[in-house]
Design a protein around this motif. Structure first.
Motif, mmCIF file in Angstrom:
data_model
loop_
_atom_site.group_PDB
_atom_site.id
_atom_site.type_symbol
_atom_site.label_atom_id
_atom_site.label_comp_id
_atom_site.label_asym_id
_atom_site.label_seq_id
_atom_site.Cartn_x
_atom_site.Cartn_y
_atom_site.Cartn_z
ATOM 1 N N ASN A 112 2.604 -4.053 4.384
ATOM 2 C CA ASN A 112 1.846 -3.130 3.541
ATOM 3 C C ASN A 112 2.815 -2.426 2.579
ATOM 4 O OD1 ASN A 112 -0.223 -4.061 5.090
ATOM 5 N ND2 ASN A 112 -0.964 -2.083 5.746
ATOM 6 N N SER A 113 2.909 -1.101 2.639
ATOM 7 C CA SER A 113 3.786 -0.383 1.715
ATOM 8 C C SER A 113 5.197 -0.192 2.263
ATOM 9 C CB SER A 113 3.187 1.003 1.395
ATOM 10 O OG SER A 113 3.053 1.780 2.578
ATOM 11 N N TYR A 114 5.474 -0.726 3.443
ATOM 12 C CA TYR A 114 6.772 -0.518 4.093
ATOM 13 C C TYR A 114 7.690 -1.720 3.931
ATOM 14 C CZ TYR A 114 4.288 3.229 6.567
ATOM 15 O OH TYR A 114 3.559 4.334 6.876
ATOM 16 N N ALA A 132 1.153 -1.781 14.185
ATOM 17 C CA ALA A 132 0.732 -0.964 13.048
ATOM 18 C C ALA A 132 1.805 -1.028 11.976
ATOM 19 C CB ALA A 132 0.522 0.484 13.496
ATOM 20 N N PRO A 133 1.428 -1.052 10.690
ATOM 21 C CA PRO A 133 2.428 -1.076 9.619
ATOM 22 C C PRO A 133 3.366 0.128 9.691
ATOM 23 C CG PRO A 133 0.229 -1.527 8.747
ATOM 24 C CD PRO A 133 0.043 -1.077 10.159
ATOM 25 N N SER A 134 4.661 -0.117 9.618
ATOM 26 C CA SER A 134 5.667 0.930 9.601
ATOM 27 C C SER A 134 6.999 0.308 9.206
ATOM 28 C CB SER A 134 5.790 1.610 10.972
ATOM 29 O OG SER A 134 6.466 0.768 11.889
ATOM 30 N N SER A 135 8.026 1.128 9.071
ATOM 31 C CA SER A 135 9.346 0.589 8.729
ATOM 32 C C SER A 135 9.991 -0.096 9.934
ATOM 33 C CB SER A 135 10.247 1.714 8.213
ATOM 34 O OG SER A 135 10.384 2.724 9.190
#
Length: 376
Positions: free
Chosen positions: A101-103, A292-295
């Protein structure tokens, strides 16, 4: 500078070096036809791809990009995944980096390394280039779990295989228009079934059990011979388990194979209940993928916490196995899955297995189920 001017400059450099487009495809490790597609202006290369072309042609990066504008830069996206050798808490492995996603996500894979990844990736790309999609996934995955014995198989499947397959540059340029996200869902299902069969075939044969994916007509015949009180459509029988100890082969079990627990499992529950009512084997085999999306994403799976003596905090998915017993058991290839605790009473248990041995809970369950059928 517009993107077509950039591509024109790269094409001129290739021609000066007298390198054929197909040869540059091979040098760069992409599917056939990509250089021709870029140079014809039919699709836009990524920054990583442009940099790879520049390095391969011995060009000066500063000279190539000195006139590029921001709008052009934004139109060029990054590749799917990178792998770099690392150590974590003294453990050798590799760090996998990819967009989530955004990570910009980072996942450490113990026992992995960049060198073997590059070799497997090339074979993967070659298979896709030849149109062998399912074979590409099966071969690459089985190589990686063998070469990286301490890696979590579910991490390789969830974080790596999906993104490699969805990277259009690993496919022939003629397929650039495809939705590889949708293509992955279909191909991954077939590939995962093949992987399970290949993993267990030799070990089960030693116990006079054949595991396999059969033609629809064969599946129909085996299911009819089982005389289930349920109309089981042949395409819902993912993998059959056959008793080969007698003069004729008899089906005594159906394995339900899914990448995640939530994936269409309810469609299989009635079928499984019909199998169990006749004392047949009905295991649920899964990668138990969920994060879940994350860094720093964690592929925790879907089962959550097990039964605790002081407090029952189990989720519905865990209870469907341990209390409701829709299947003979659940066999997870996610090392983060928490198995049913030893000593806990359960209608069906959750087991954690891996690809380092086929002499595991799944095999023991299959042998026990076949023996029960003989006793019955």
């Amino acid at each position: 500078m517009m993107i077509d001017s950039l591509i024109s400059k790269l094409k001129e450099a290739r021609e000066r070096e007298d390198i054929d487009p197909a040869d540059l495809d091979e040098i760069l490790g992409v599917g056939p036809g990509w250089i021709e597609t870029f140079e014809a202006g039919k699709t836009t290369p990524t920054v990583d791809f442009i940099l790879a072309i520049i390095r391969s042609l011995g060009m000066d990066i500063a000279d190539v990009f000195k006139d590029i504008d921001k709008s052009t830069a934004k139109s060029i996206l990054s590749r799917s995944i990178e792998v770099e050798n690392k150590k974590s808490h003294g453990v050798k492995g590799a760090e996998m980096r990819f967009r989530y996603n955004s990570y910009l996500a980072k996942v450490f894979i113990p026992s992995a390394n960049e060198e073997t990844f590059e070799k497997v990736k090339k074979t993967f790309r070659d298979n896709l280039g030849a149109g062998r999609k399912t074979e590409a996934v099966v071969e690459a995955f089985m190589q990686l779990v063998s070469l990286w014995p301490r890696a979590n198989p579910s991490d390789i499947w969830w974080f790596m295989m999906q993104r490699l397959y969805s990277d259009p540059y690993f496919h022939p340029a003629t397929e650039a228009h495809r939705d590889f996200g949708q293509s992955w869902k279909r191909t991954a299902g077939w590939a995962l079934e093949r992987i399970i069969v290949e993993h267990y075939r030799e070990r089960l044969l030693k116990s006079d059990i054949e595991i396999g994916i059969f033609r629809r007509e064969q599946v129909t015949e085996f299911l009819e011979a089982m005389k289930l009180n349920f109309h089981a459509e042949a395409h819902k029988a993912d993998i059959l388990l056959l008793d080969t100890s007698g003069r004729t082969k008899q089906c005594f079990g159906v394995a339900h194979v899914k990448a995640s627990i939530a994936e269409r499992r309810q469609n299989d529950q009635s079928f499984s209940s019909a199998l169990l009512s006749k004392n047949f084997y009905s295991p649920f085999v899964t990668m138990d993928c969920k994060s879940a999306p994350s860094s720093k994403p964690h592929n925790k799976g879907e089962f959550g916490l097990p039964l605790d003596d002081a407090d029952d905090r189990r989720g519905d998915k865990r209870k469907e196995f341990e209390e409701e017993g829709y299947y003979s058991g659940c066999y997870s290839f996610n090392s983060n899955t928490i198995p049913t605790p030893v000593g806990q009473k359960a209608t069906a248990r959750i087991f954690v297995i891996n690809f380092q041995t086929a002499d595991d809970a799944f095999t023991k369950g299959a042998v026990a189920a076949r023996n029960r059928l003989h006793r019955g």
